[in-house]
Motif scaffolding. Sequence first.
Motif, PDB file in Angstrom:
ATOM      1  N   TYR A 137     -32.932   4.645   9.425  1.00 33.28           N
ATOM      2  CA  TYR A 137     -32.854   5.296  10.538  1.00 33.28           C
ATOM      3  C   TYR A 137     -32.841   4.305  11.555  1.00 33.28           C
ATOM      4  N   ALA A 138     -31.582   4.160  12.443  1.00 31.93           N
ATOM      5  CA  ALA A 138     -31.391   2.931  13.363  1.00 31.93           C
ATOM      6  C   ALA A 138     -30.609   3.564  14.582  1.00 31.93           C
ATOM      7  N   ASN A 139     -31.116   3.121  15.760  1.00 32.79           N
ATOM      8  CA  ASN A 139     -30.206   3.518  16.991  1.00 32.79           C
ATOM      9  C   ASN A 139     -29.858   4.918  17.065  1.00 32.79           C
ATOM     10  N   GLY A 140     -30.690   5.882  16.586  1.00 35.05           N
ATOM     11  CA  GLY A 140     -30.833   7.346  16.421  1.00 35.05           C
ATOM     12  C   GLY A 140     -29.529   7.949  15.788  1.00 35.05           C
ATOM     13  N   LYS A 141     -29.246   7.329  14.635  1.00 33.74           N
ATOM     14  CA  LYS A 141     -28.572   7.499  13.570  1.00 33.74           C
ATOM     15  C   LYS A 141     -28.869   7.191  12.191  1.00 33.74           C
ATOM     16  N   ASP A 166     -24.316  10.977  12.391  1.00 40.55           N
ATOM     17  CA  ASP A 166     -25.369  11.498  13.305  1.00 40.55           C
ATOM     18  C   ASP A 166     -26.387  12.230  12.316  1.00 40.55           C
ATOM     19  N   LEU A 167     -27.519  12.475  12.950  1.00 36.01           N
ATOM     20  CA  LEU A 167     -28.523  13.210  12.071  1.00 36.01           C
ATOM     21  C   LEU A 167     -28.388  14.559  11.534  1.00 36.01           C
ATOM     22  N   PRO A 215     -39.079   8.473  11.473  1.00 36.90           N
ATOM     23  CA  PRO A 215     -40.198   8.349  12.847  1.00 36.90           C
ATOM     24  C   PRO A 215     -39.972   9.400  13.488  1.00 36.90           C
ATOM     25  N   GLU A 216     -41.006   9.385  14.538  1.00 41.16           N
ATOM     26  CA  GLU A 216     -41.035  10.541  15.356  1.00 41.16           C
ATOM     27  C   GLU A 216     -39.997  10.719  16.302  1.00 41.16           C
ATOM     28  N   ALA A 217     -39.349   9.665  16.925  1.00 41.07           N
ATOM     29  CA  ALA A 217     -38.235   9.865  17.650  1.00 41.07           C
ATOM     30  C   ALA A 217     -36.831  10.209  16.991  1.00 41.07           C
ATOM     31  N   GLY A 218     -36.881   9.962  15.688  1.00 39.61           N
ATOM     32  CA  GLY A 218     -35.895  10.725  15.171  1.00 39.61           C
ATOM     33  C   GLY A 218     -36.157  12.157  14.695  1.00 39.61           C
ATOM     34  N   LYS A 219     -37.161  12.513  14.514  1.00 34.70           N
ATOM     35  CA  LYS A 219     -37.509  13.767  14.352  1.00 34.70           C
ATOM     36  C   LYS A 219     -37.348  14.610  15.587  1.00 34.70           C
ATOM     37  N   LYS A 220     -37.553  14.016  16.750  1.00 35.11           N
ATOM     38  CA  LYS A 220     -37.382  14.632  18.099  1.00 35.11           C
ATOM     39  C   LYS A 220     -35.976  14.669  18.276  1.00 35.11           C
ATOM     40  N   MET A 253     -33.555  14.858  16.014  1.00 32.65           N
ATOM     41  CA  MET A 253     -32.923  15.551  14.880  1.00 32.65           C
ATOM     42  C   MET A 253     -32.928  17.064  15.634  1.00 32.65           C
ATOM     43  N   ALA A 254     -34.243  17.390  16.209  1.00 31.30           N
ATOM     44  CA  ALA A 254     -34.595  18.901  16.537  1.00 31.30           C
ATOM     45  C   ALA A 254     -33.453  19.041  17.580  1.00 31.30           C
TER      46      ALA A 254
END
Length: 140
Positions: free
Chosen positions: A40-44, A67-68, A119-124, A126-127
Motif C-alpha cells: 500500500y503506497a500513496n493511497g493505492k 485504486d483500492l 494501514p488505518e489510512a488505507g482502510k479509511k 478504502m471505505a
Amino acid sequence: MAEVVEPKNVQTEIPLEALLVEVMKKKEADLRFDQAHVVYANGKFELSYSFSDDDAYRFENLRVIIDLTEEVPSITRIYPCAFLYENEMRELFGVKIEMISLDYKDKLYRINEVNPMLPEAGKKLMAEEQEKCKADGGEQ
C-alpha cells in the motif's frame, strides 16, 4: 575460465487491463512464476508479479498500480500456484482479486482483524471509495 553471467532484472509497469496478456506471455516464454506481493503506497495498491528463467539467469517483474476498490483478475488459470499469493493479498490487504481457482474466501489465516496489513489510512480511504462507488451506482 568460468562463464561470466550478467543477469538482467527487469521491472515493467503495466495497466491492469494488460495483466492477463502479459502473464500469458511469461508463461509462453516458459518463465517460472516466483511470487506475487502487494504494498500500500500513496493511497493505492502496487501489485508485483515475479517470474524467472533459471537458465538465462533472468528475473522479470510486472507491476500494476490500482485504486483500492479496483478488481484484479486472478492469474491462477495461467499459473495455478499463484492461489496462495492471491488469497494472501486479498485477506491481508483487501485487494479485490476475482476468480481465484482455489479461493479460501478470507479463511487462509486465523486472524481476528480484517485486512491487518493495510494501514488505518488505507482502510479509511478504502471505505470512502466504497461509499463513493455505492453512491455512483457501482457494485464495489
